[in-house]
Design a protein around this motif. Structure first.
Motif, mmCIF file in Angstrom:
data_model
loop_
_atom_site.group_PDB
_atom_site.id
_atom_site.type_symbol
_atom_site.label_atom_id
_atom_site.label_comp_id
_atom_site.label_asym_id
_atom_site.label_seq_id
_atom_site.Cartn_x
_atom_site.Cartn_y
_atom_site.Cartn_z
ATOM 1 N N GLN A 91 0.800 -1.226 0.000
ATOM 2 C CA GLN A 91 0.000 0.000 0.000
ATOM 3 C C GLN A 91 0.830 1.272 0.000
ATOM 4 O OE1 GLN A 91 -2.753 -0.127 3.284
ATOM 5 N NE2 GLN A 91 -3.304 -2.244 2.814
ATOM 6 N N ALA A 92 2.138 1.131 0.203
ATOM 7 C CA ALA A 92 2.966 2.315 0.397
ATOM 8 C C ALA A 92 3.225 3.027 -0.931
ATOM 9 C CB ALA A 92 4.286 1.926 1.033
ATOM 10 N N THR A 93 2.967 4.312 -0.939
ATOM 11 C CA THR A 93 3.359 5.147 -2.073
ATOM 12 C C THR A 93 3.987 6.405 -1.491
ATOM 13 O OG1 THR A 93 1.272 6.342 -2.066
ATOM 14 C CG2 THR A 93 1.388 4.388 -3.482
ATOM 15 N N GLN A 94 4.696 7.133 -2.333
ATOM 16 C CA GLN A 94 5.334 8.349 -1.842
ATOM 17 C C GLN A 94 4.287 9.322 -1.292
ATOM 18 O OE1 GLN A 94 8.490 10.029 -3.977
ATOM 19 N NE2 GLN A 94 9.286 8.108 -4.753
ATOM 20 N N GLU A 95 3.135 9.399 -1.981
ATOM 21 C CA GLU A 95 2.097 10.344 -1.557
ATOM 22 C C GLU A 95 1.590 9.992 -0.159
ATOM 23 O OE1 GLU A 95 2.061 8.783 -4.533
ATOM 24 O OE2 GLU A 95 2.774 10.518 -5.666
ATOM 25 N N LYS A 96 1.317 8.710 0.045
ATOM 26 C CA LYS A 96 0.774 8.290 1.342
ATOM 27 C C LYS A 96 1.788 8.508 2.466
ATOM 28 C CE LYS A 96 -2.598 4.861 -0.091
ATOM 29 N NZ LYS A 96 -2.734 3.431 -0.344
ATOM 30 N N LEU A 97 3.058 8.227 2.156
ATOM 31 C CA LEU A 97 4.094 8.427 3.167
ATOM 32 C C LEU A 97 4.145 9.894 3.581
ATOM 33 C CD1 LEU A 97 7.030 6.231 1.809
ATOM 34 C CD2 LEU A 97 5.695 5.842 3.870
ATOM 35 N N LEU A 98 4.157 10.755 2.583
ATOM 36 C CA LEU A 98 4.262 12.182 2.880
ATOM 37 C C LEU A 98 3.048 12.677 3.658
ATOM 38 C CD1 LEU A 98 5.824 14.144 -0.078
ATOM 39 C CD2 LEU A 98 6.471 14.153 2.329
ATOM 40 N N GLU A 99 1.887 12.172 3.249
ATOM 41 C CA GLU A 99 0.653 12.587 3.896
ATOM 42 C C GLU A 99 0.718 12.325 5.402
ATOM 43 O OE1 GLU A 99 -3.740 10.991 3.352
ATOM 44 O OE2 GLU A 99 -2.678 11.334 1.452
ATOM 45 N N LEU A 100 1.263 11.139 5.757
ATOM 46 C CA LEU A 100 1.379 10.788 7.175
ATOM 47 C C LEU A 100 2.494 11.562 7.868
ATOM 48 C CD1 LEU A 100 0.934 6.924 7.032
ATOM 49 C CD2 LEU A 100 -0.517 8.522 8.295
ATOM 50 N N ALA A 101 3.533 11.891 7.107
ATOM 51 C CA ALA A 101 4.714 12.489 7.728
ATOM 52 C C ALA A 101 4.545 13.981 7.984
ATOM 53 C CB ALA A 101 5.936 12.264 6.844
ATOM 54 N N LEU A 102 3.650 14.615 7.212
ATOM 55 C CA LEU A 102 3.503 16.063 7.367
ATOM 56 C C LEU A 102 2.702 16.372 8.625
ATOM 57 C CD1 LEU A 102 2.827 17.052 3.679
ATOM 58 C CD2 LEU A 102 4.839 17.593 5.044
ATOM 59 N N PRO A 103 3.097 17.379 9.355
ATOM 60 C CA PRO A 103 2.365 17.724 10.571
ATOM 61 C C PRO A 103 0.932 18.134 10.233
ATOM 62 C CG PRO A 103 4.299 19.139 10.256
ATOM 63 C CD PRO A 103 4.212 18.263 9.069
ATOM 64 N N THR A 104 -0.017 17.678 11.019
ATOM 65 C CA THR A 104 -1.404 18.097 10.801
ATOM 66 C C THR A 104 -1.609 19.434 11.461
ATOM 67 O OG1 THR A 104 -1.848 16.697 12.668
ATOM 68 C CG2 THR A 104 -2.549 15.876 10.531
ATOM 69 N N LYS A 105 -2.305 20.290 10.758
ATOM 70 C CA LYS A 105 -2.547 21.609 11.348
ATOM 71 C C LYS A 105 -3.713 21.510 12.317
ATOM 72 C CE LYS A 105 -0.515 24.099 7.572
ATOM 73 N NZ LYS A 105 -0.507 23.144 6.461
ATOM 74 N N SER A 106 -3.575 22.134 13.464
ATOM 75 C CA SER A 106 -4.682 22.080 14.412
ATOM 76 C C SER A 106 -4.933 23.473 14.966
ATOM 77 C CB SER A 106 -4.353 21.120 15.558
ATOM 78 O OG SER A 106 -3.125 21.468 16.121
#
Lengths: 490, 324
Positions: free
Chosen positions: A475-490
């Motif tokens: 399931q791993a793709t570059q997009e998914k990895l980055l999505e998880l790695a980027l800080p979520t704004k709160s």
């Protein structure tokens, strides 16, 4: 008038770093200098800057042959090299750094007023509005780089050479740098540009010279007409497709289990496991806590709470020695600082920490080191060679060889191929796959997504000191990895 | 670029010999010149009693300093420790204690001081310069305090034999030095402890990560070095038959000079027992020749300093030759 490299030769004891390199950089062009690590780019830049003297050949600028005795002469001849590690004195002010070596004076005293006024003018040339009195140590790297460029302009440099200038810049800072470089180009200066990043090369450069093993391979005079594949082929000398070759392998029982681990760099307790024969990646941005996690497992940092279980033994606290005894081996991120003993031989480095008896048997150690060198295909003239003289890839392989001396069960890799050229990268990956096939549990931290995607059966993603998620290879793709790695704004 | 694919450059054999054995050649030349130009230099009496005995103190301590330098540290307190150990042995003897326990206690005191040095440096992370500068003064103070600043004579014949007996035609202090050379040479070159010491000097972080118990090694290095300083102090006290709190001033600098002169790196990671032998012998020979020629002490300082400077410049030149 162009800058001509005419048959430049340079040798060091035991190695020929440059074997007659000739090419021409036109004025008003940005000329890329490419090659794997150790291809001779740095040596060439050092010759250009006057830090090294060539054994043969000549540099010709404006039809005149340049021969200088030191770096000062090179600056006087209009050549400025801007290195990765910027050559600035952090305690001095921006203005003082700009005019270091040719400070304006009045009756023998430094003329601070003129100094700051001149500095301001120079900084405006590169579009920076920095107070000249600011100590340079307080500026971010991107601005320091601009000061370096301004410094080169203050010498009225005709040739500016950049050595991996974007390695620590954000994308916005890169854009600004490129704007300044385009200006330099428009003014008819010659820019030499050393970088590994293909996208940058194609964005900013209009010509490229490729070096390999100290030899000139090819100069492409019109970049838009070629593709990055052409460049890679010229750099490597063969097709490289092993990089993304993920391979399945049998996976066994749990070998490493991390339970409720807390310690420096982690904001939440960590829980995960790595099975026998499994390669698990940890992805995340810089500062996400990846290196810290590895250090806690390897015992180089002390855990506040939690357990690390290897096989069937559980530990609250580990130090590097006990960790190694349990078969946990770490290949650290910074090879020079934490990995190798640069002035010692390959043999000494491979045997370091592995020796079991108190008495040393030089002959047996050499034989042992030789066997590791052959097993891992470390390219070195002999095991007596100083390890500091080898290329990064071969140093990394030697460190792997050292770790292998410890009945390895868990291998921790921290940026295993950083600064290693493409060919050696593939070899290191192959070694890691081989170890996993032999039942070693591998945990690998990398900032390079293709590396993780090509190696790992599972990738854990960290952000801000905690584990955010987990992606199996399928399931791993570059997009998914980055999505998880980027800080979520709160 | 891979090293095997590069064309190796030919290194001239002369250059290789110079790189490996530069200071040995200097020592041999020095010896030849001394033999030819200085009468009495080659006599057995001079070589064994004047030259030989004069290098023992520096030499014994240099065997330990070699390890400290190899690991990237150094120790300024050795002169004070030597004086203190000599005083301690003399006092214990004067109080009627036997030779063996007095010597044993004085050596142990040295070991202990060194262990404290090592602990402060390795565990508390204070740098070696400050730490040993402090203990240098503290221990010198102790040497004065234990007998109110007075020196103390030693009458014990058994103790004096440590300094004055001549088994097999060679004085005991010289035997002690030779013994130290062998032991510490083997320790450095043929044991894990020695290889680890060099690795720590080369890159402490890497050695630690590779599983070397860096703190333990560092502490023992300082303990052994101080032990040797105490031994040198005791041997010297036995030779002079006096415990003197003012003795051994500047020993630390002579010892470090000798090591560096022989080729031990001040920044760590490089050193061998051959360096110590050569360095100590060059210093001793120059001293001896100046004594025989009747050069005044004032000029001797000048010449010793100049030689040290010349030696490090030479070394620098050699390094430039290999790196550029």
């Amino acid at each position: 008038m162009p800058l001509l490299f005419d048959g430049i030769e340079k040798s060091f004891p035991g190695v020929r770093a440059l074997g007659g390199v000739s090419f021409e950089a036109r004025e008003g062009s940005v000329h890329a200098l490419m090659g794997e690590n150790g291809a001779g780019k740095s040596t060439l830049l050092k010759i250009l800057s006057g830090a090294y003297r060539p054994d043969g050949g000549a540099l010709v600028l404006d039809g005149k042959s340049l021969s200088y005795r030191n770096t000062q002469d090179a600056l006087d001849a209009g050549i400025a090299v801007i290195y990765q590690e910027l050559q600035l004195v952090p305690q001095l002010s921006v203005a003082e750094n700009l005019f270091l070596g040719h400070m304006p004076t009045k009756l023998g005293w430094t003329d601070t007023k003129q100094l700051n006024a001149e500095a301001k003018r120079l900084l405006q040339l590169v579009g920076e509005d920095i107070r000249p009195e600011t100590p340079i140590g307080r500026l971010p790297i991107a601005q320091r780089q601009m000061v370096e460029i301004a410094k080169a302009l203050s010498r009225n440099a005709k040739v500016l050479a950049f050595d991996e200038p974007t390695s620590s810049l954000s994308s916005r800072e890169v854009d600004r740098l490129f704007a300044v470089i385009k200006n330099l180009q428009a003014e008819g200066r010659i820019v030499l540009y050393v970088s590994h990043r293909m996208d940058e090369i194609f964005e900013i450069c209009d010509a490229a010279t490729v070096l390999r093993d100290g030899q000139h391979v090819q100069t492409f005079n019109s970049l838009p007409e070629i593709t990055s594949d052409d460049l890679v082929r010229a750099m490597v000398g063969r097709e490289v497709d092993t990089l993304n070759a993920y391979r399945d392998r049998p996976i066994g029982d749990t070998m490493l289990r991390v339970q409720d681990l807390e310690g420096p760099g982690l904001t939440e307790p960590a829980n995960f496991e790595v099975k026998k024969g499994e390669i698990v990646g940890i992805f995340g941005l810089v500062g996400a806590g990846r290196t810290e996690t590895l250090n806690l497992i390897a015992g180089t940092a002390t855990a506040r709470a939690g357990h690390v279980t290897v096989g069937d033994r559980s530990f609250k606290r580990l130090n590097p020695k006990t960790a190694l005894k349990q078969g946990i081996g770490l290949c650290p991120e910074d090879r020079k600082k934490e990995g190798i003993v640069a002035i010692a031989s390959v043999c000494d480095n491979i045997n370091l920490g592995v020796r079991k008896s108190f008495i040393v048997h030089p002959k047996a150690e050499r034989t042992y080191a030789q066997s590791r060198v052959e097993q891992l295909r470390v390219r070195t003239p002999s095991v007596e060679q100083k390890i500091g003289n080898l290329s990064g890839g071969n140093q990394q392989k030697a460190i792997l060889g050292r770790v292998l001396g410890h009945n390895l069960r868990v291998l921790l890799l921290d940026e295993p191929t950083r600064g290693i050229d493409i060919g050696a990268k593939a070899e290191v990956h192959e070694i890691v796959r081989g170890l996993a096939e032999n039942g070693v549990a591998v945990l690998v931290v990398s900032s390079e997504m293709p590396e993780l995607l090509g190696l790992c059966d599972r990738i854990l993603v960290m952000e801000g000191g905690r584990f955010r998620g987990e992606l199996p290879h399928s399931q791993a793709t570059q997009e998914k990895l980055l999505e998880l790695a980027l800080p979520t704004k709160s | 670029m891979t090293a095997s694919e590069k064309t190796p450059t030919v290194e001239s054999p002369l250059r290789a010999i110079w790189d490996r054995a530069g200071m040995i050649i200097v020592l041999v030349l020095l010896f030849i010149v001394a033999c030819v130009t200085v009468p009495n230099f080659m006599s057995g009496r001079n070589l064994i009693y004047s030259l030989g005995l004069s290098v023992t103190t520096t030499g014994i301590v240099a065997c330990g300093m070699l390890f400290a330098l190899a690991a990237g540290d150094f120790d300024l307190s050795v002169g004070s420790v030597a004086a203190f150990a000599g005083m301690l042995a003399a006092i214990l003897l004067s109080k009627g204690m036997g030779v063996v326990p007095s010597v044993f206690l004085a050596l142990f005191a040295g070991l202990l001081i060194g262990a404290i040095n090592g602990f402060v440096i390795a565990v508390c992370g204070i740098n070696a310069l400050i730490t040993t500068l402090a203990t240098m003064q503290i221990v010198r103070g102790l040497a004065y305090i234990i007998n109110d600043g007075n020196s103390i004579g030693i009458g014990d014949a058994g103790f004096a034999a440590l300094g004055n007996s001549v088994p097999l035609g060679i004085p005991t202090p010289l035997w002690t030095f030779i013994f130290c050379l062998v032991i510490f040479g083997l320790l450095l070159h043929r044991t894990v402890y020695g290889r680890n010491s060099l690795a720590i000097g080369g890159n402490r972080e890497a050695a630690h990560l590779a599983g070397v118990p860096t703190r333990k090694v560092q502490i023992t290095i300082f303990a052994l070095l101080s032990f040797l300083a105490a031994l040198a102090g005791i041997v010297s006290a036995a030779q002079q038959q006096i415990g003197d709190p003012k003795t051994m001033q500047g020993l630390e600098l002579r010892v470090i000079s000798a090591c560096v002169l022989g080729g031990v790196s001040l920044t760590g990671g490089i050193g061998s027992i051959a360096h110590v032998i050569v360095g100590v012998m060059i210093m001793g020979t120059v001293q001896n020749v100046m004594d025989l020629k009747g050069v005044s002490t004032f000029y001797q300082y000048l010449i010793s300093g100049a030689i040290l400077l010349a030696a490090v410049l030479l070394d620098r030149l050699k390094q430039r030759g290999t790196s550029r």
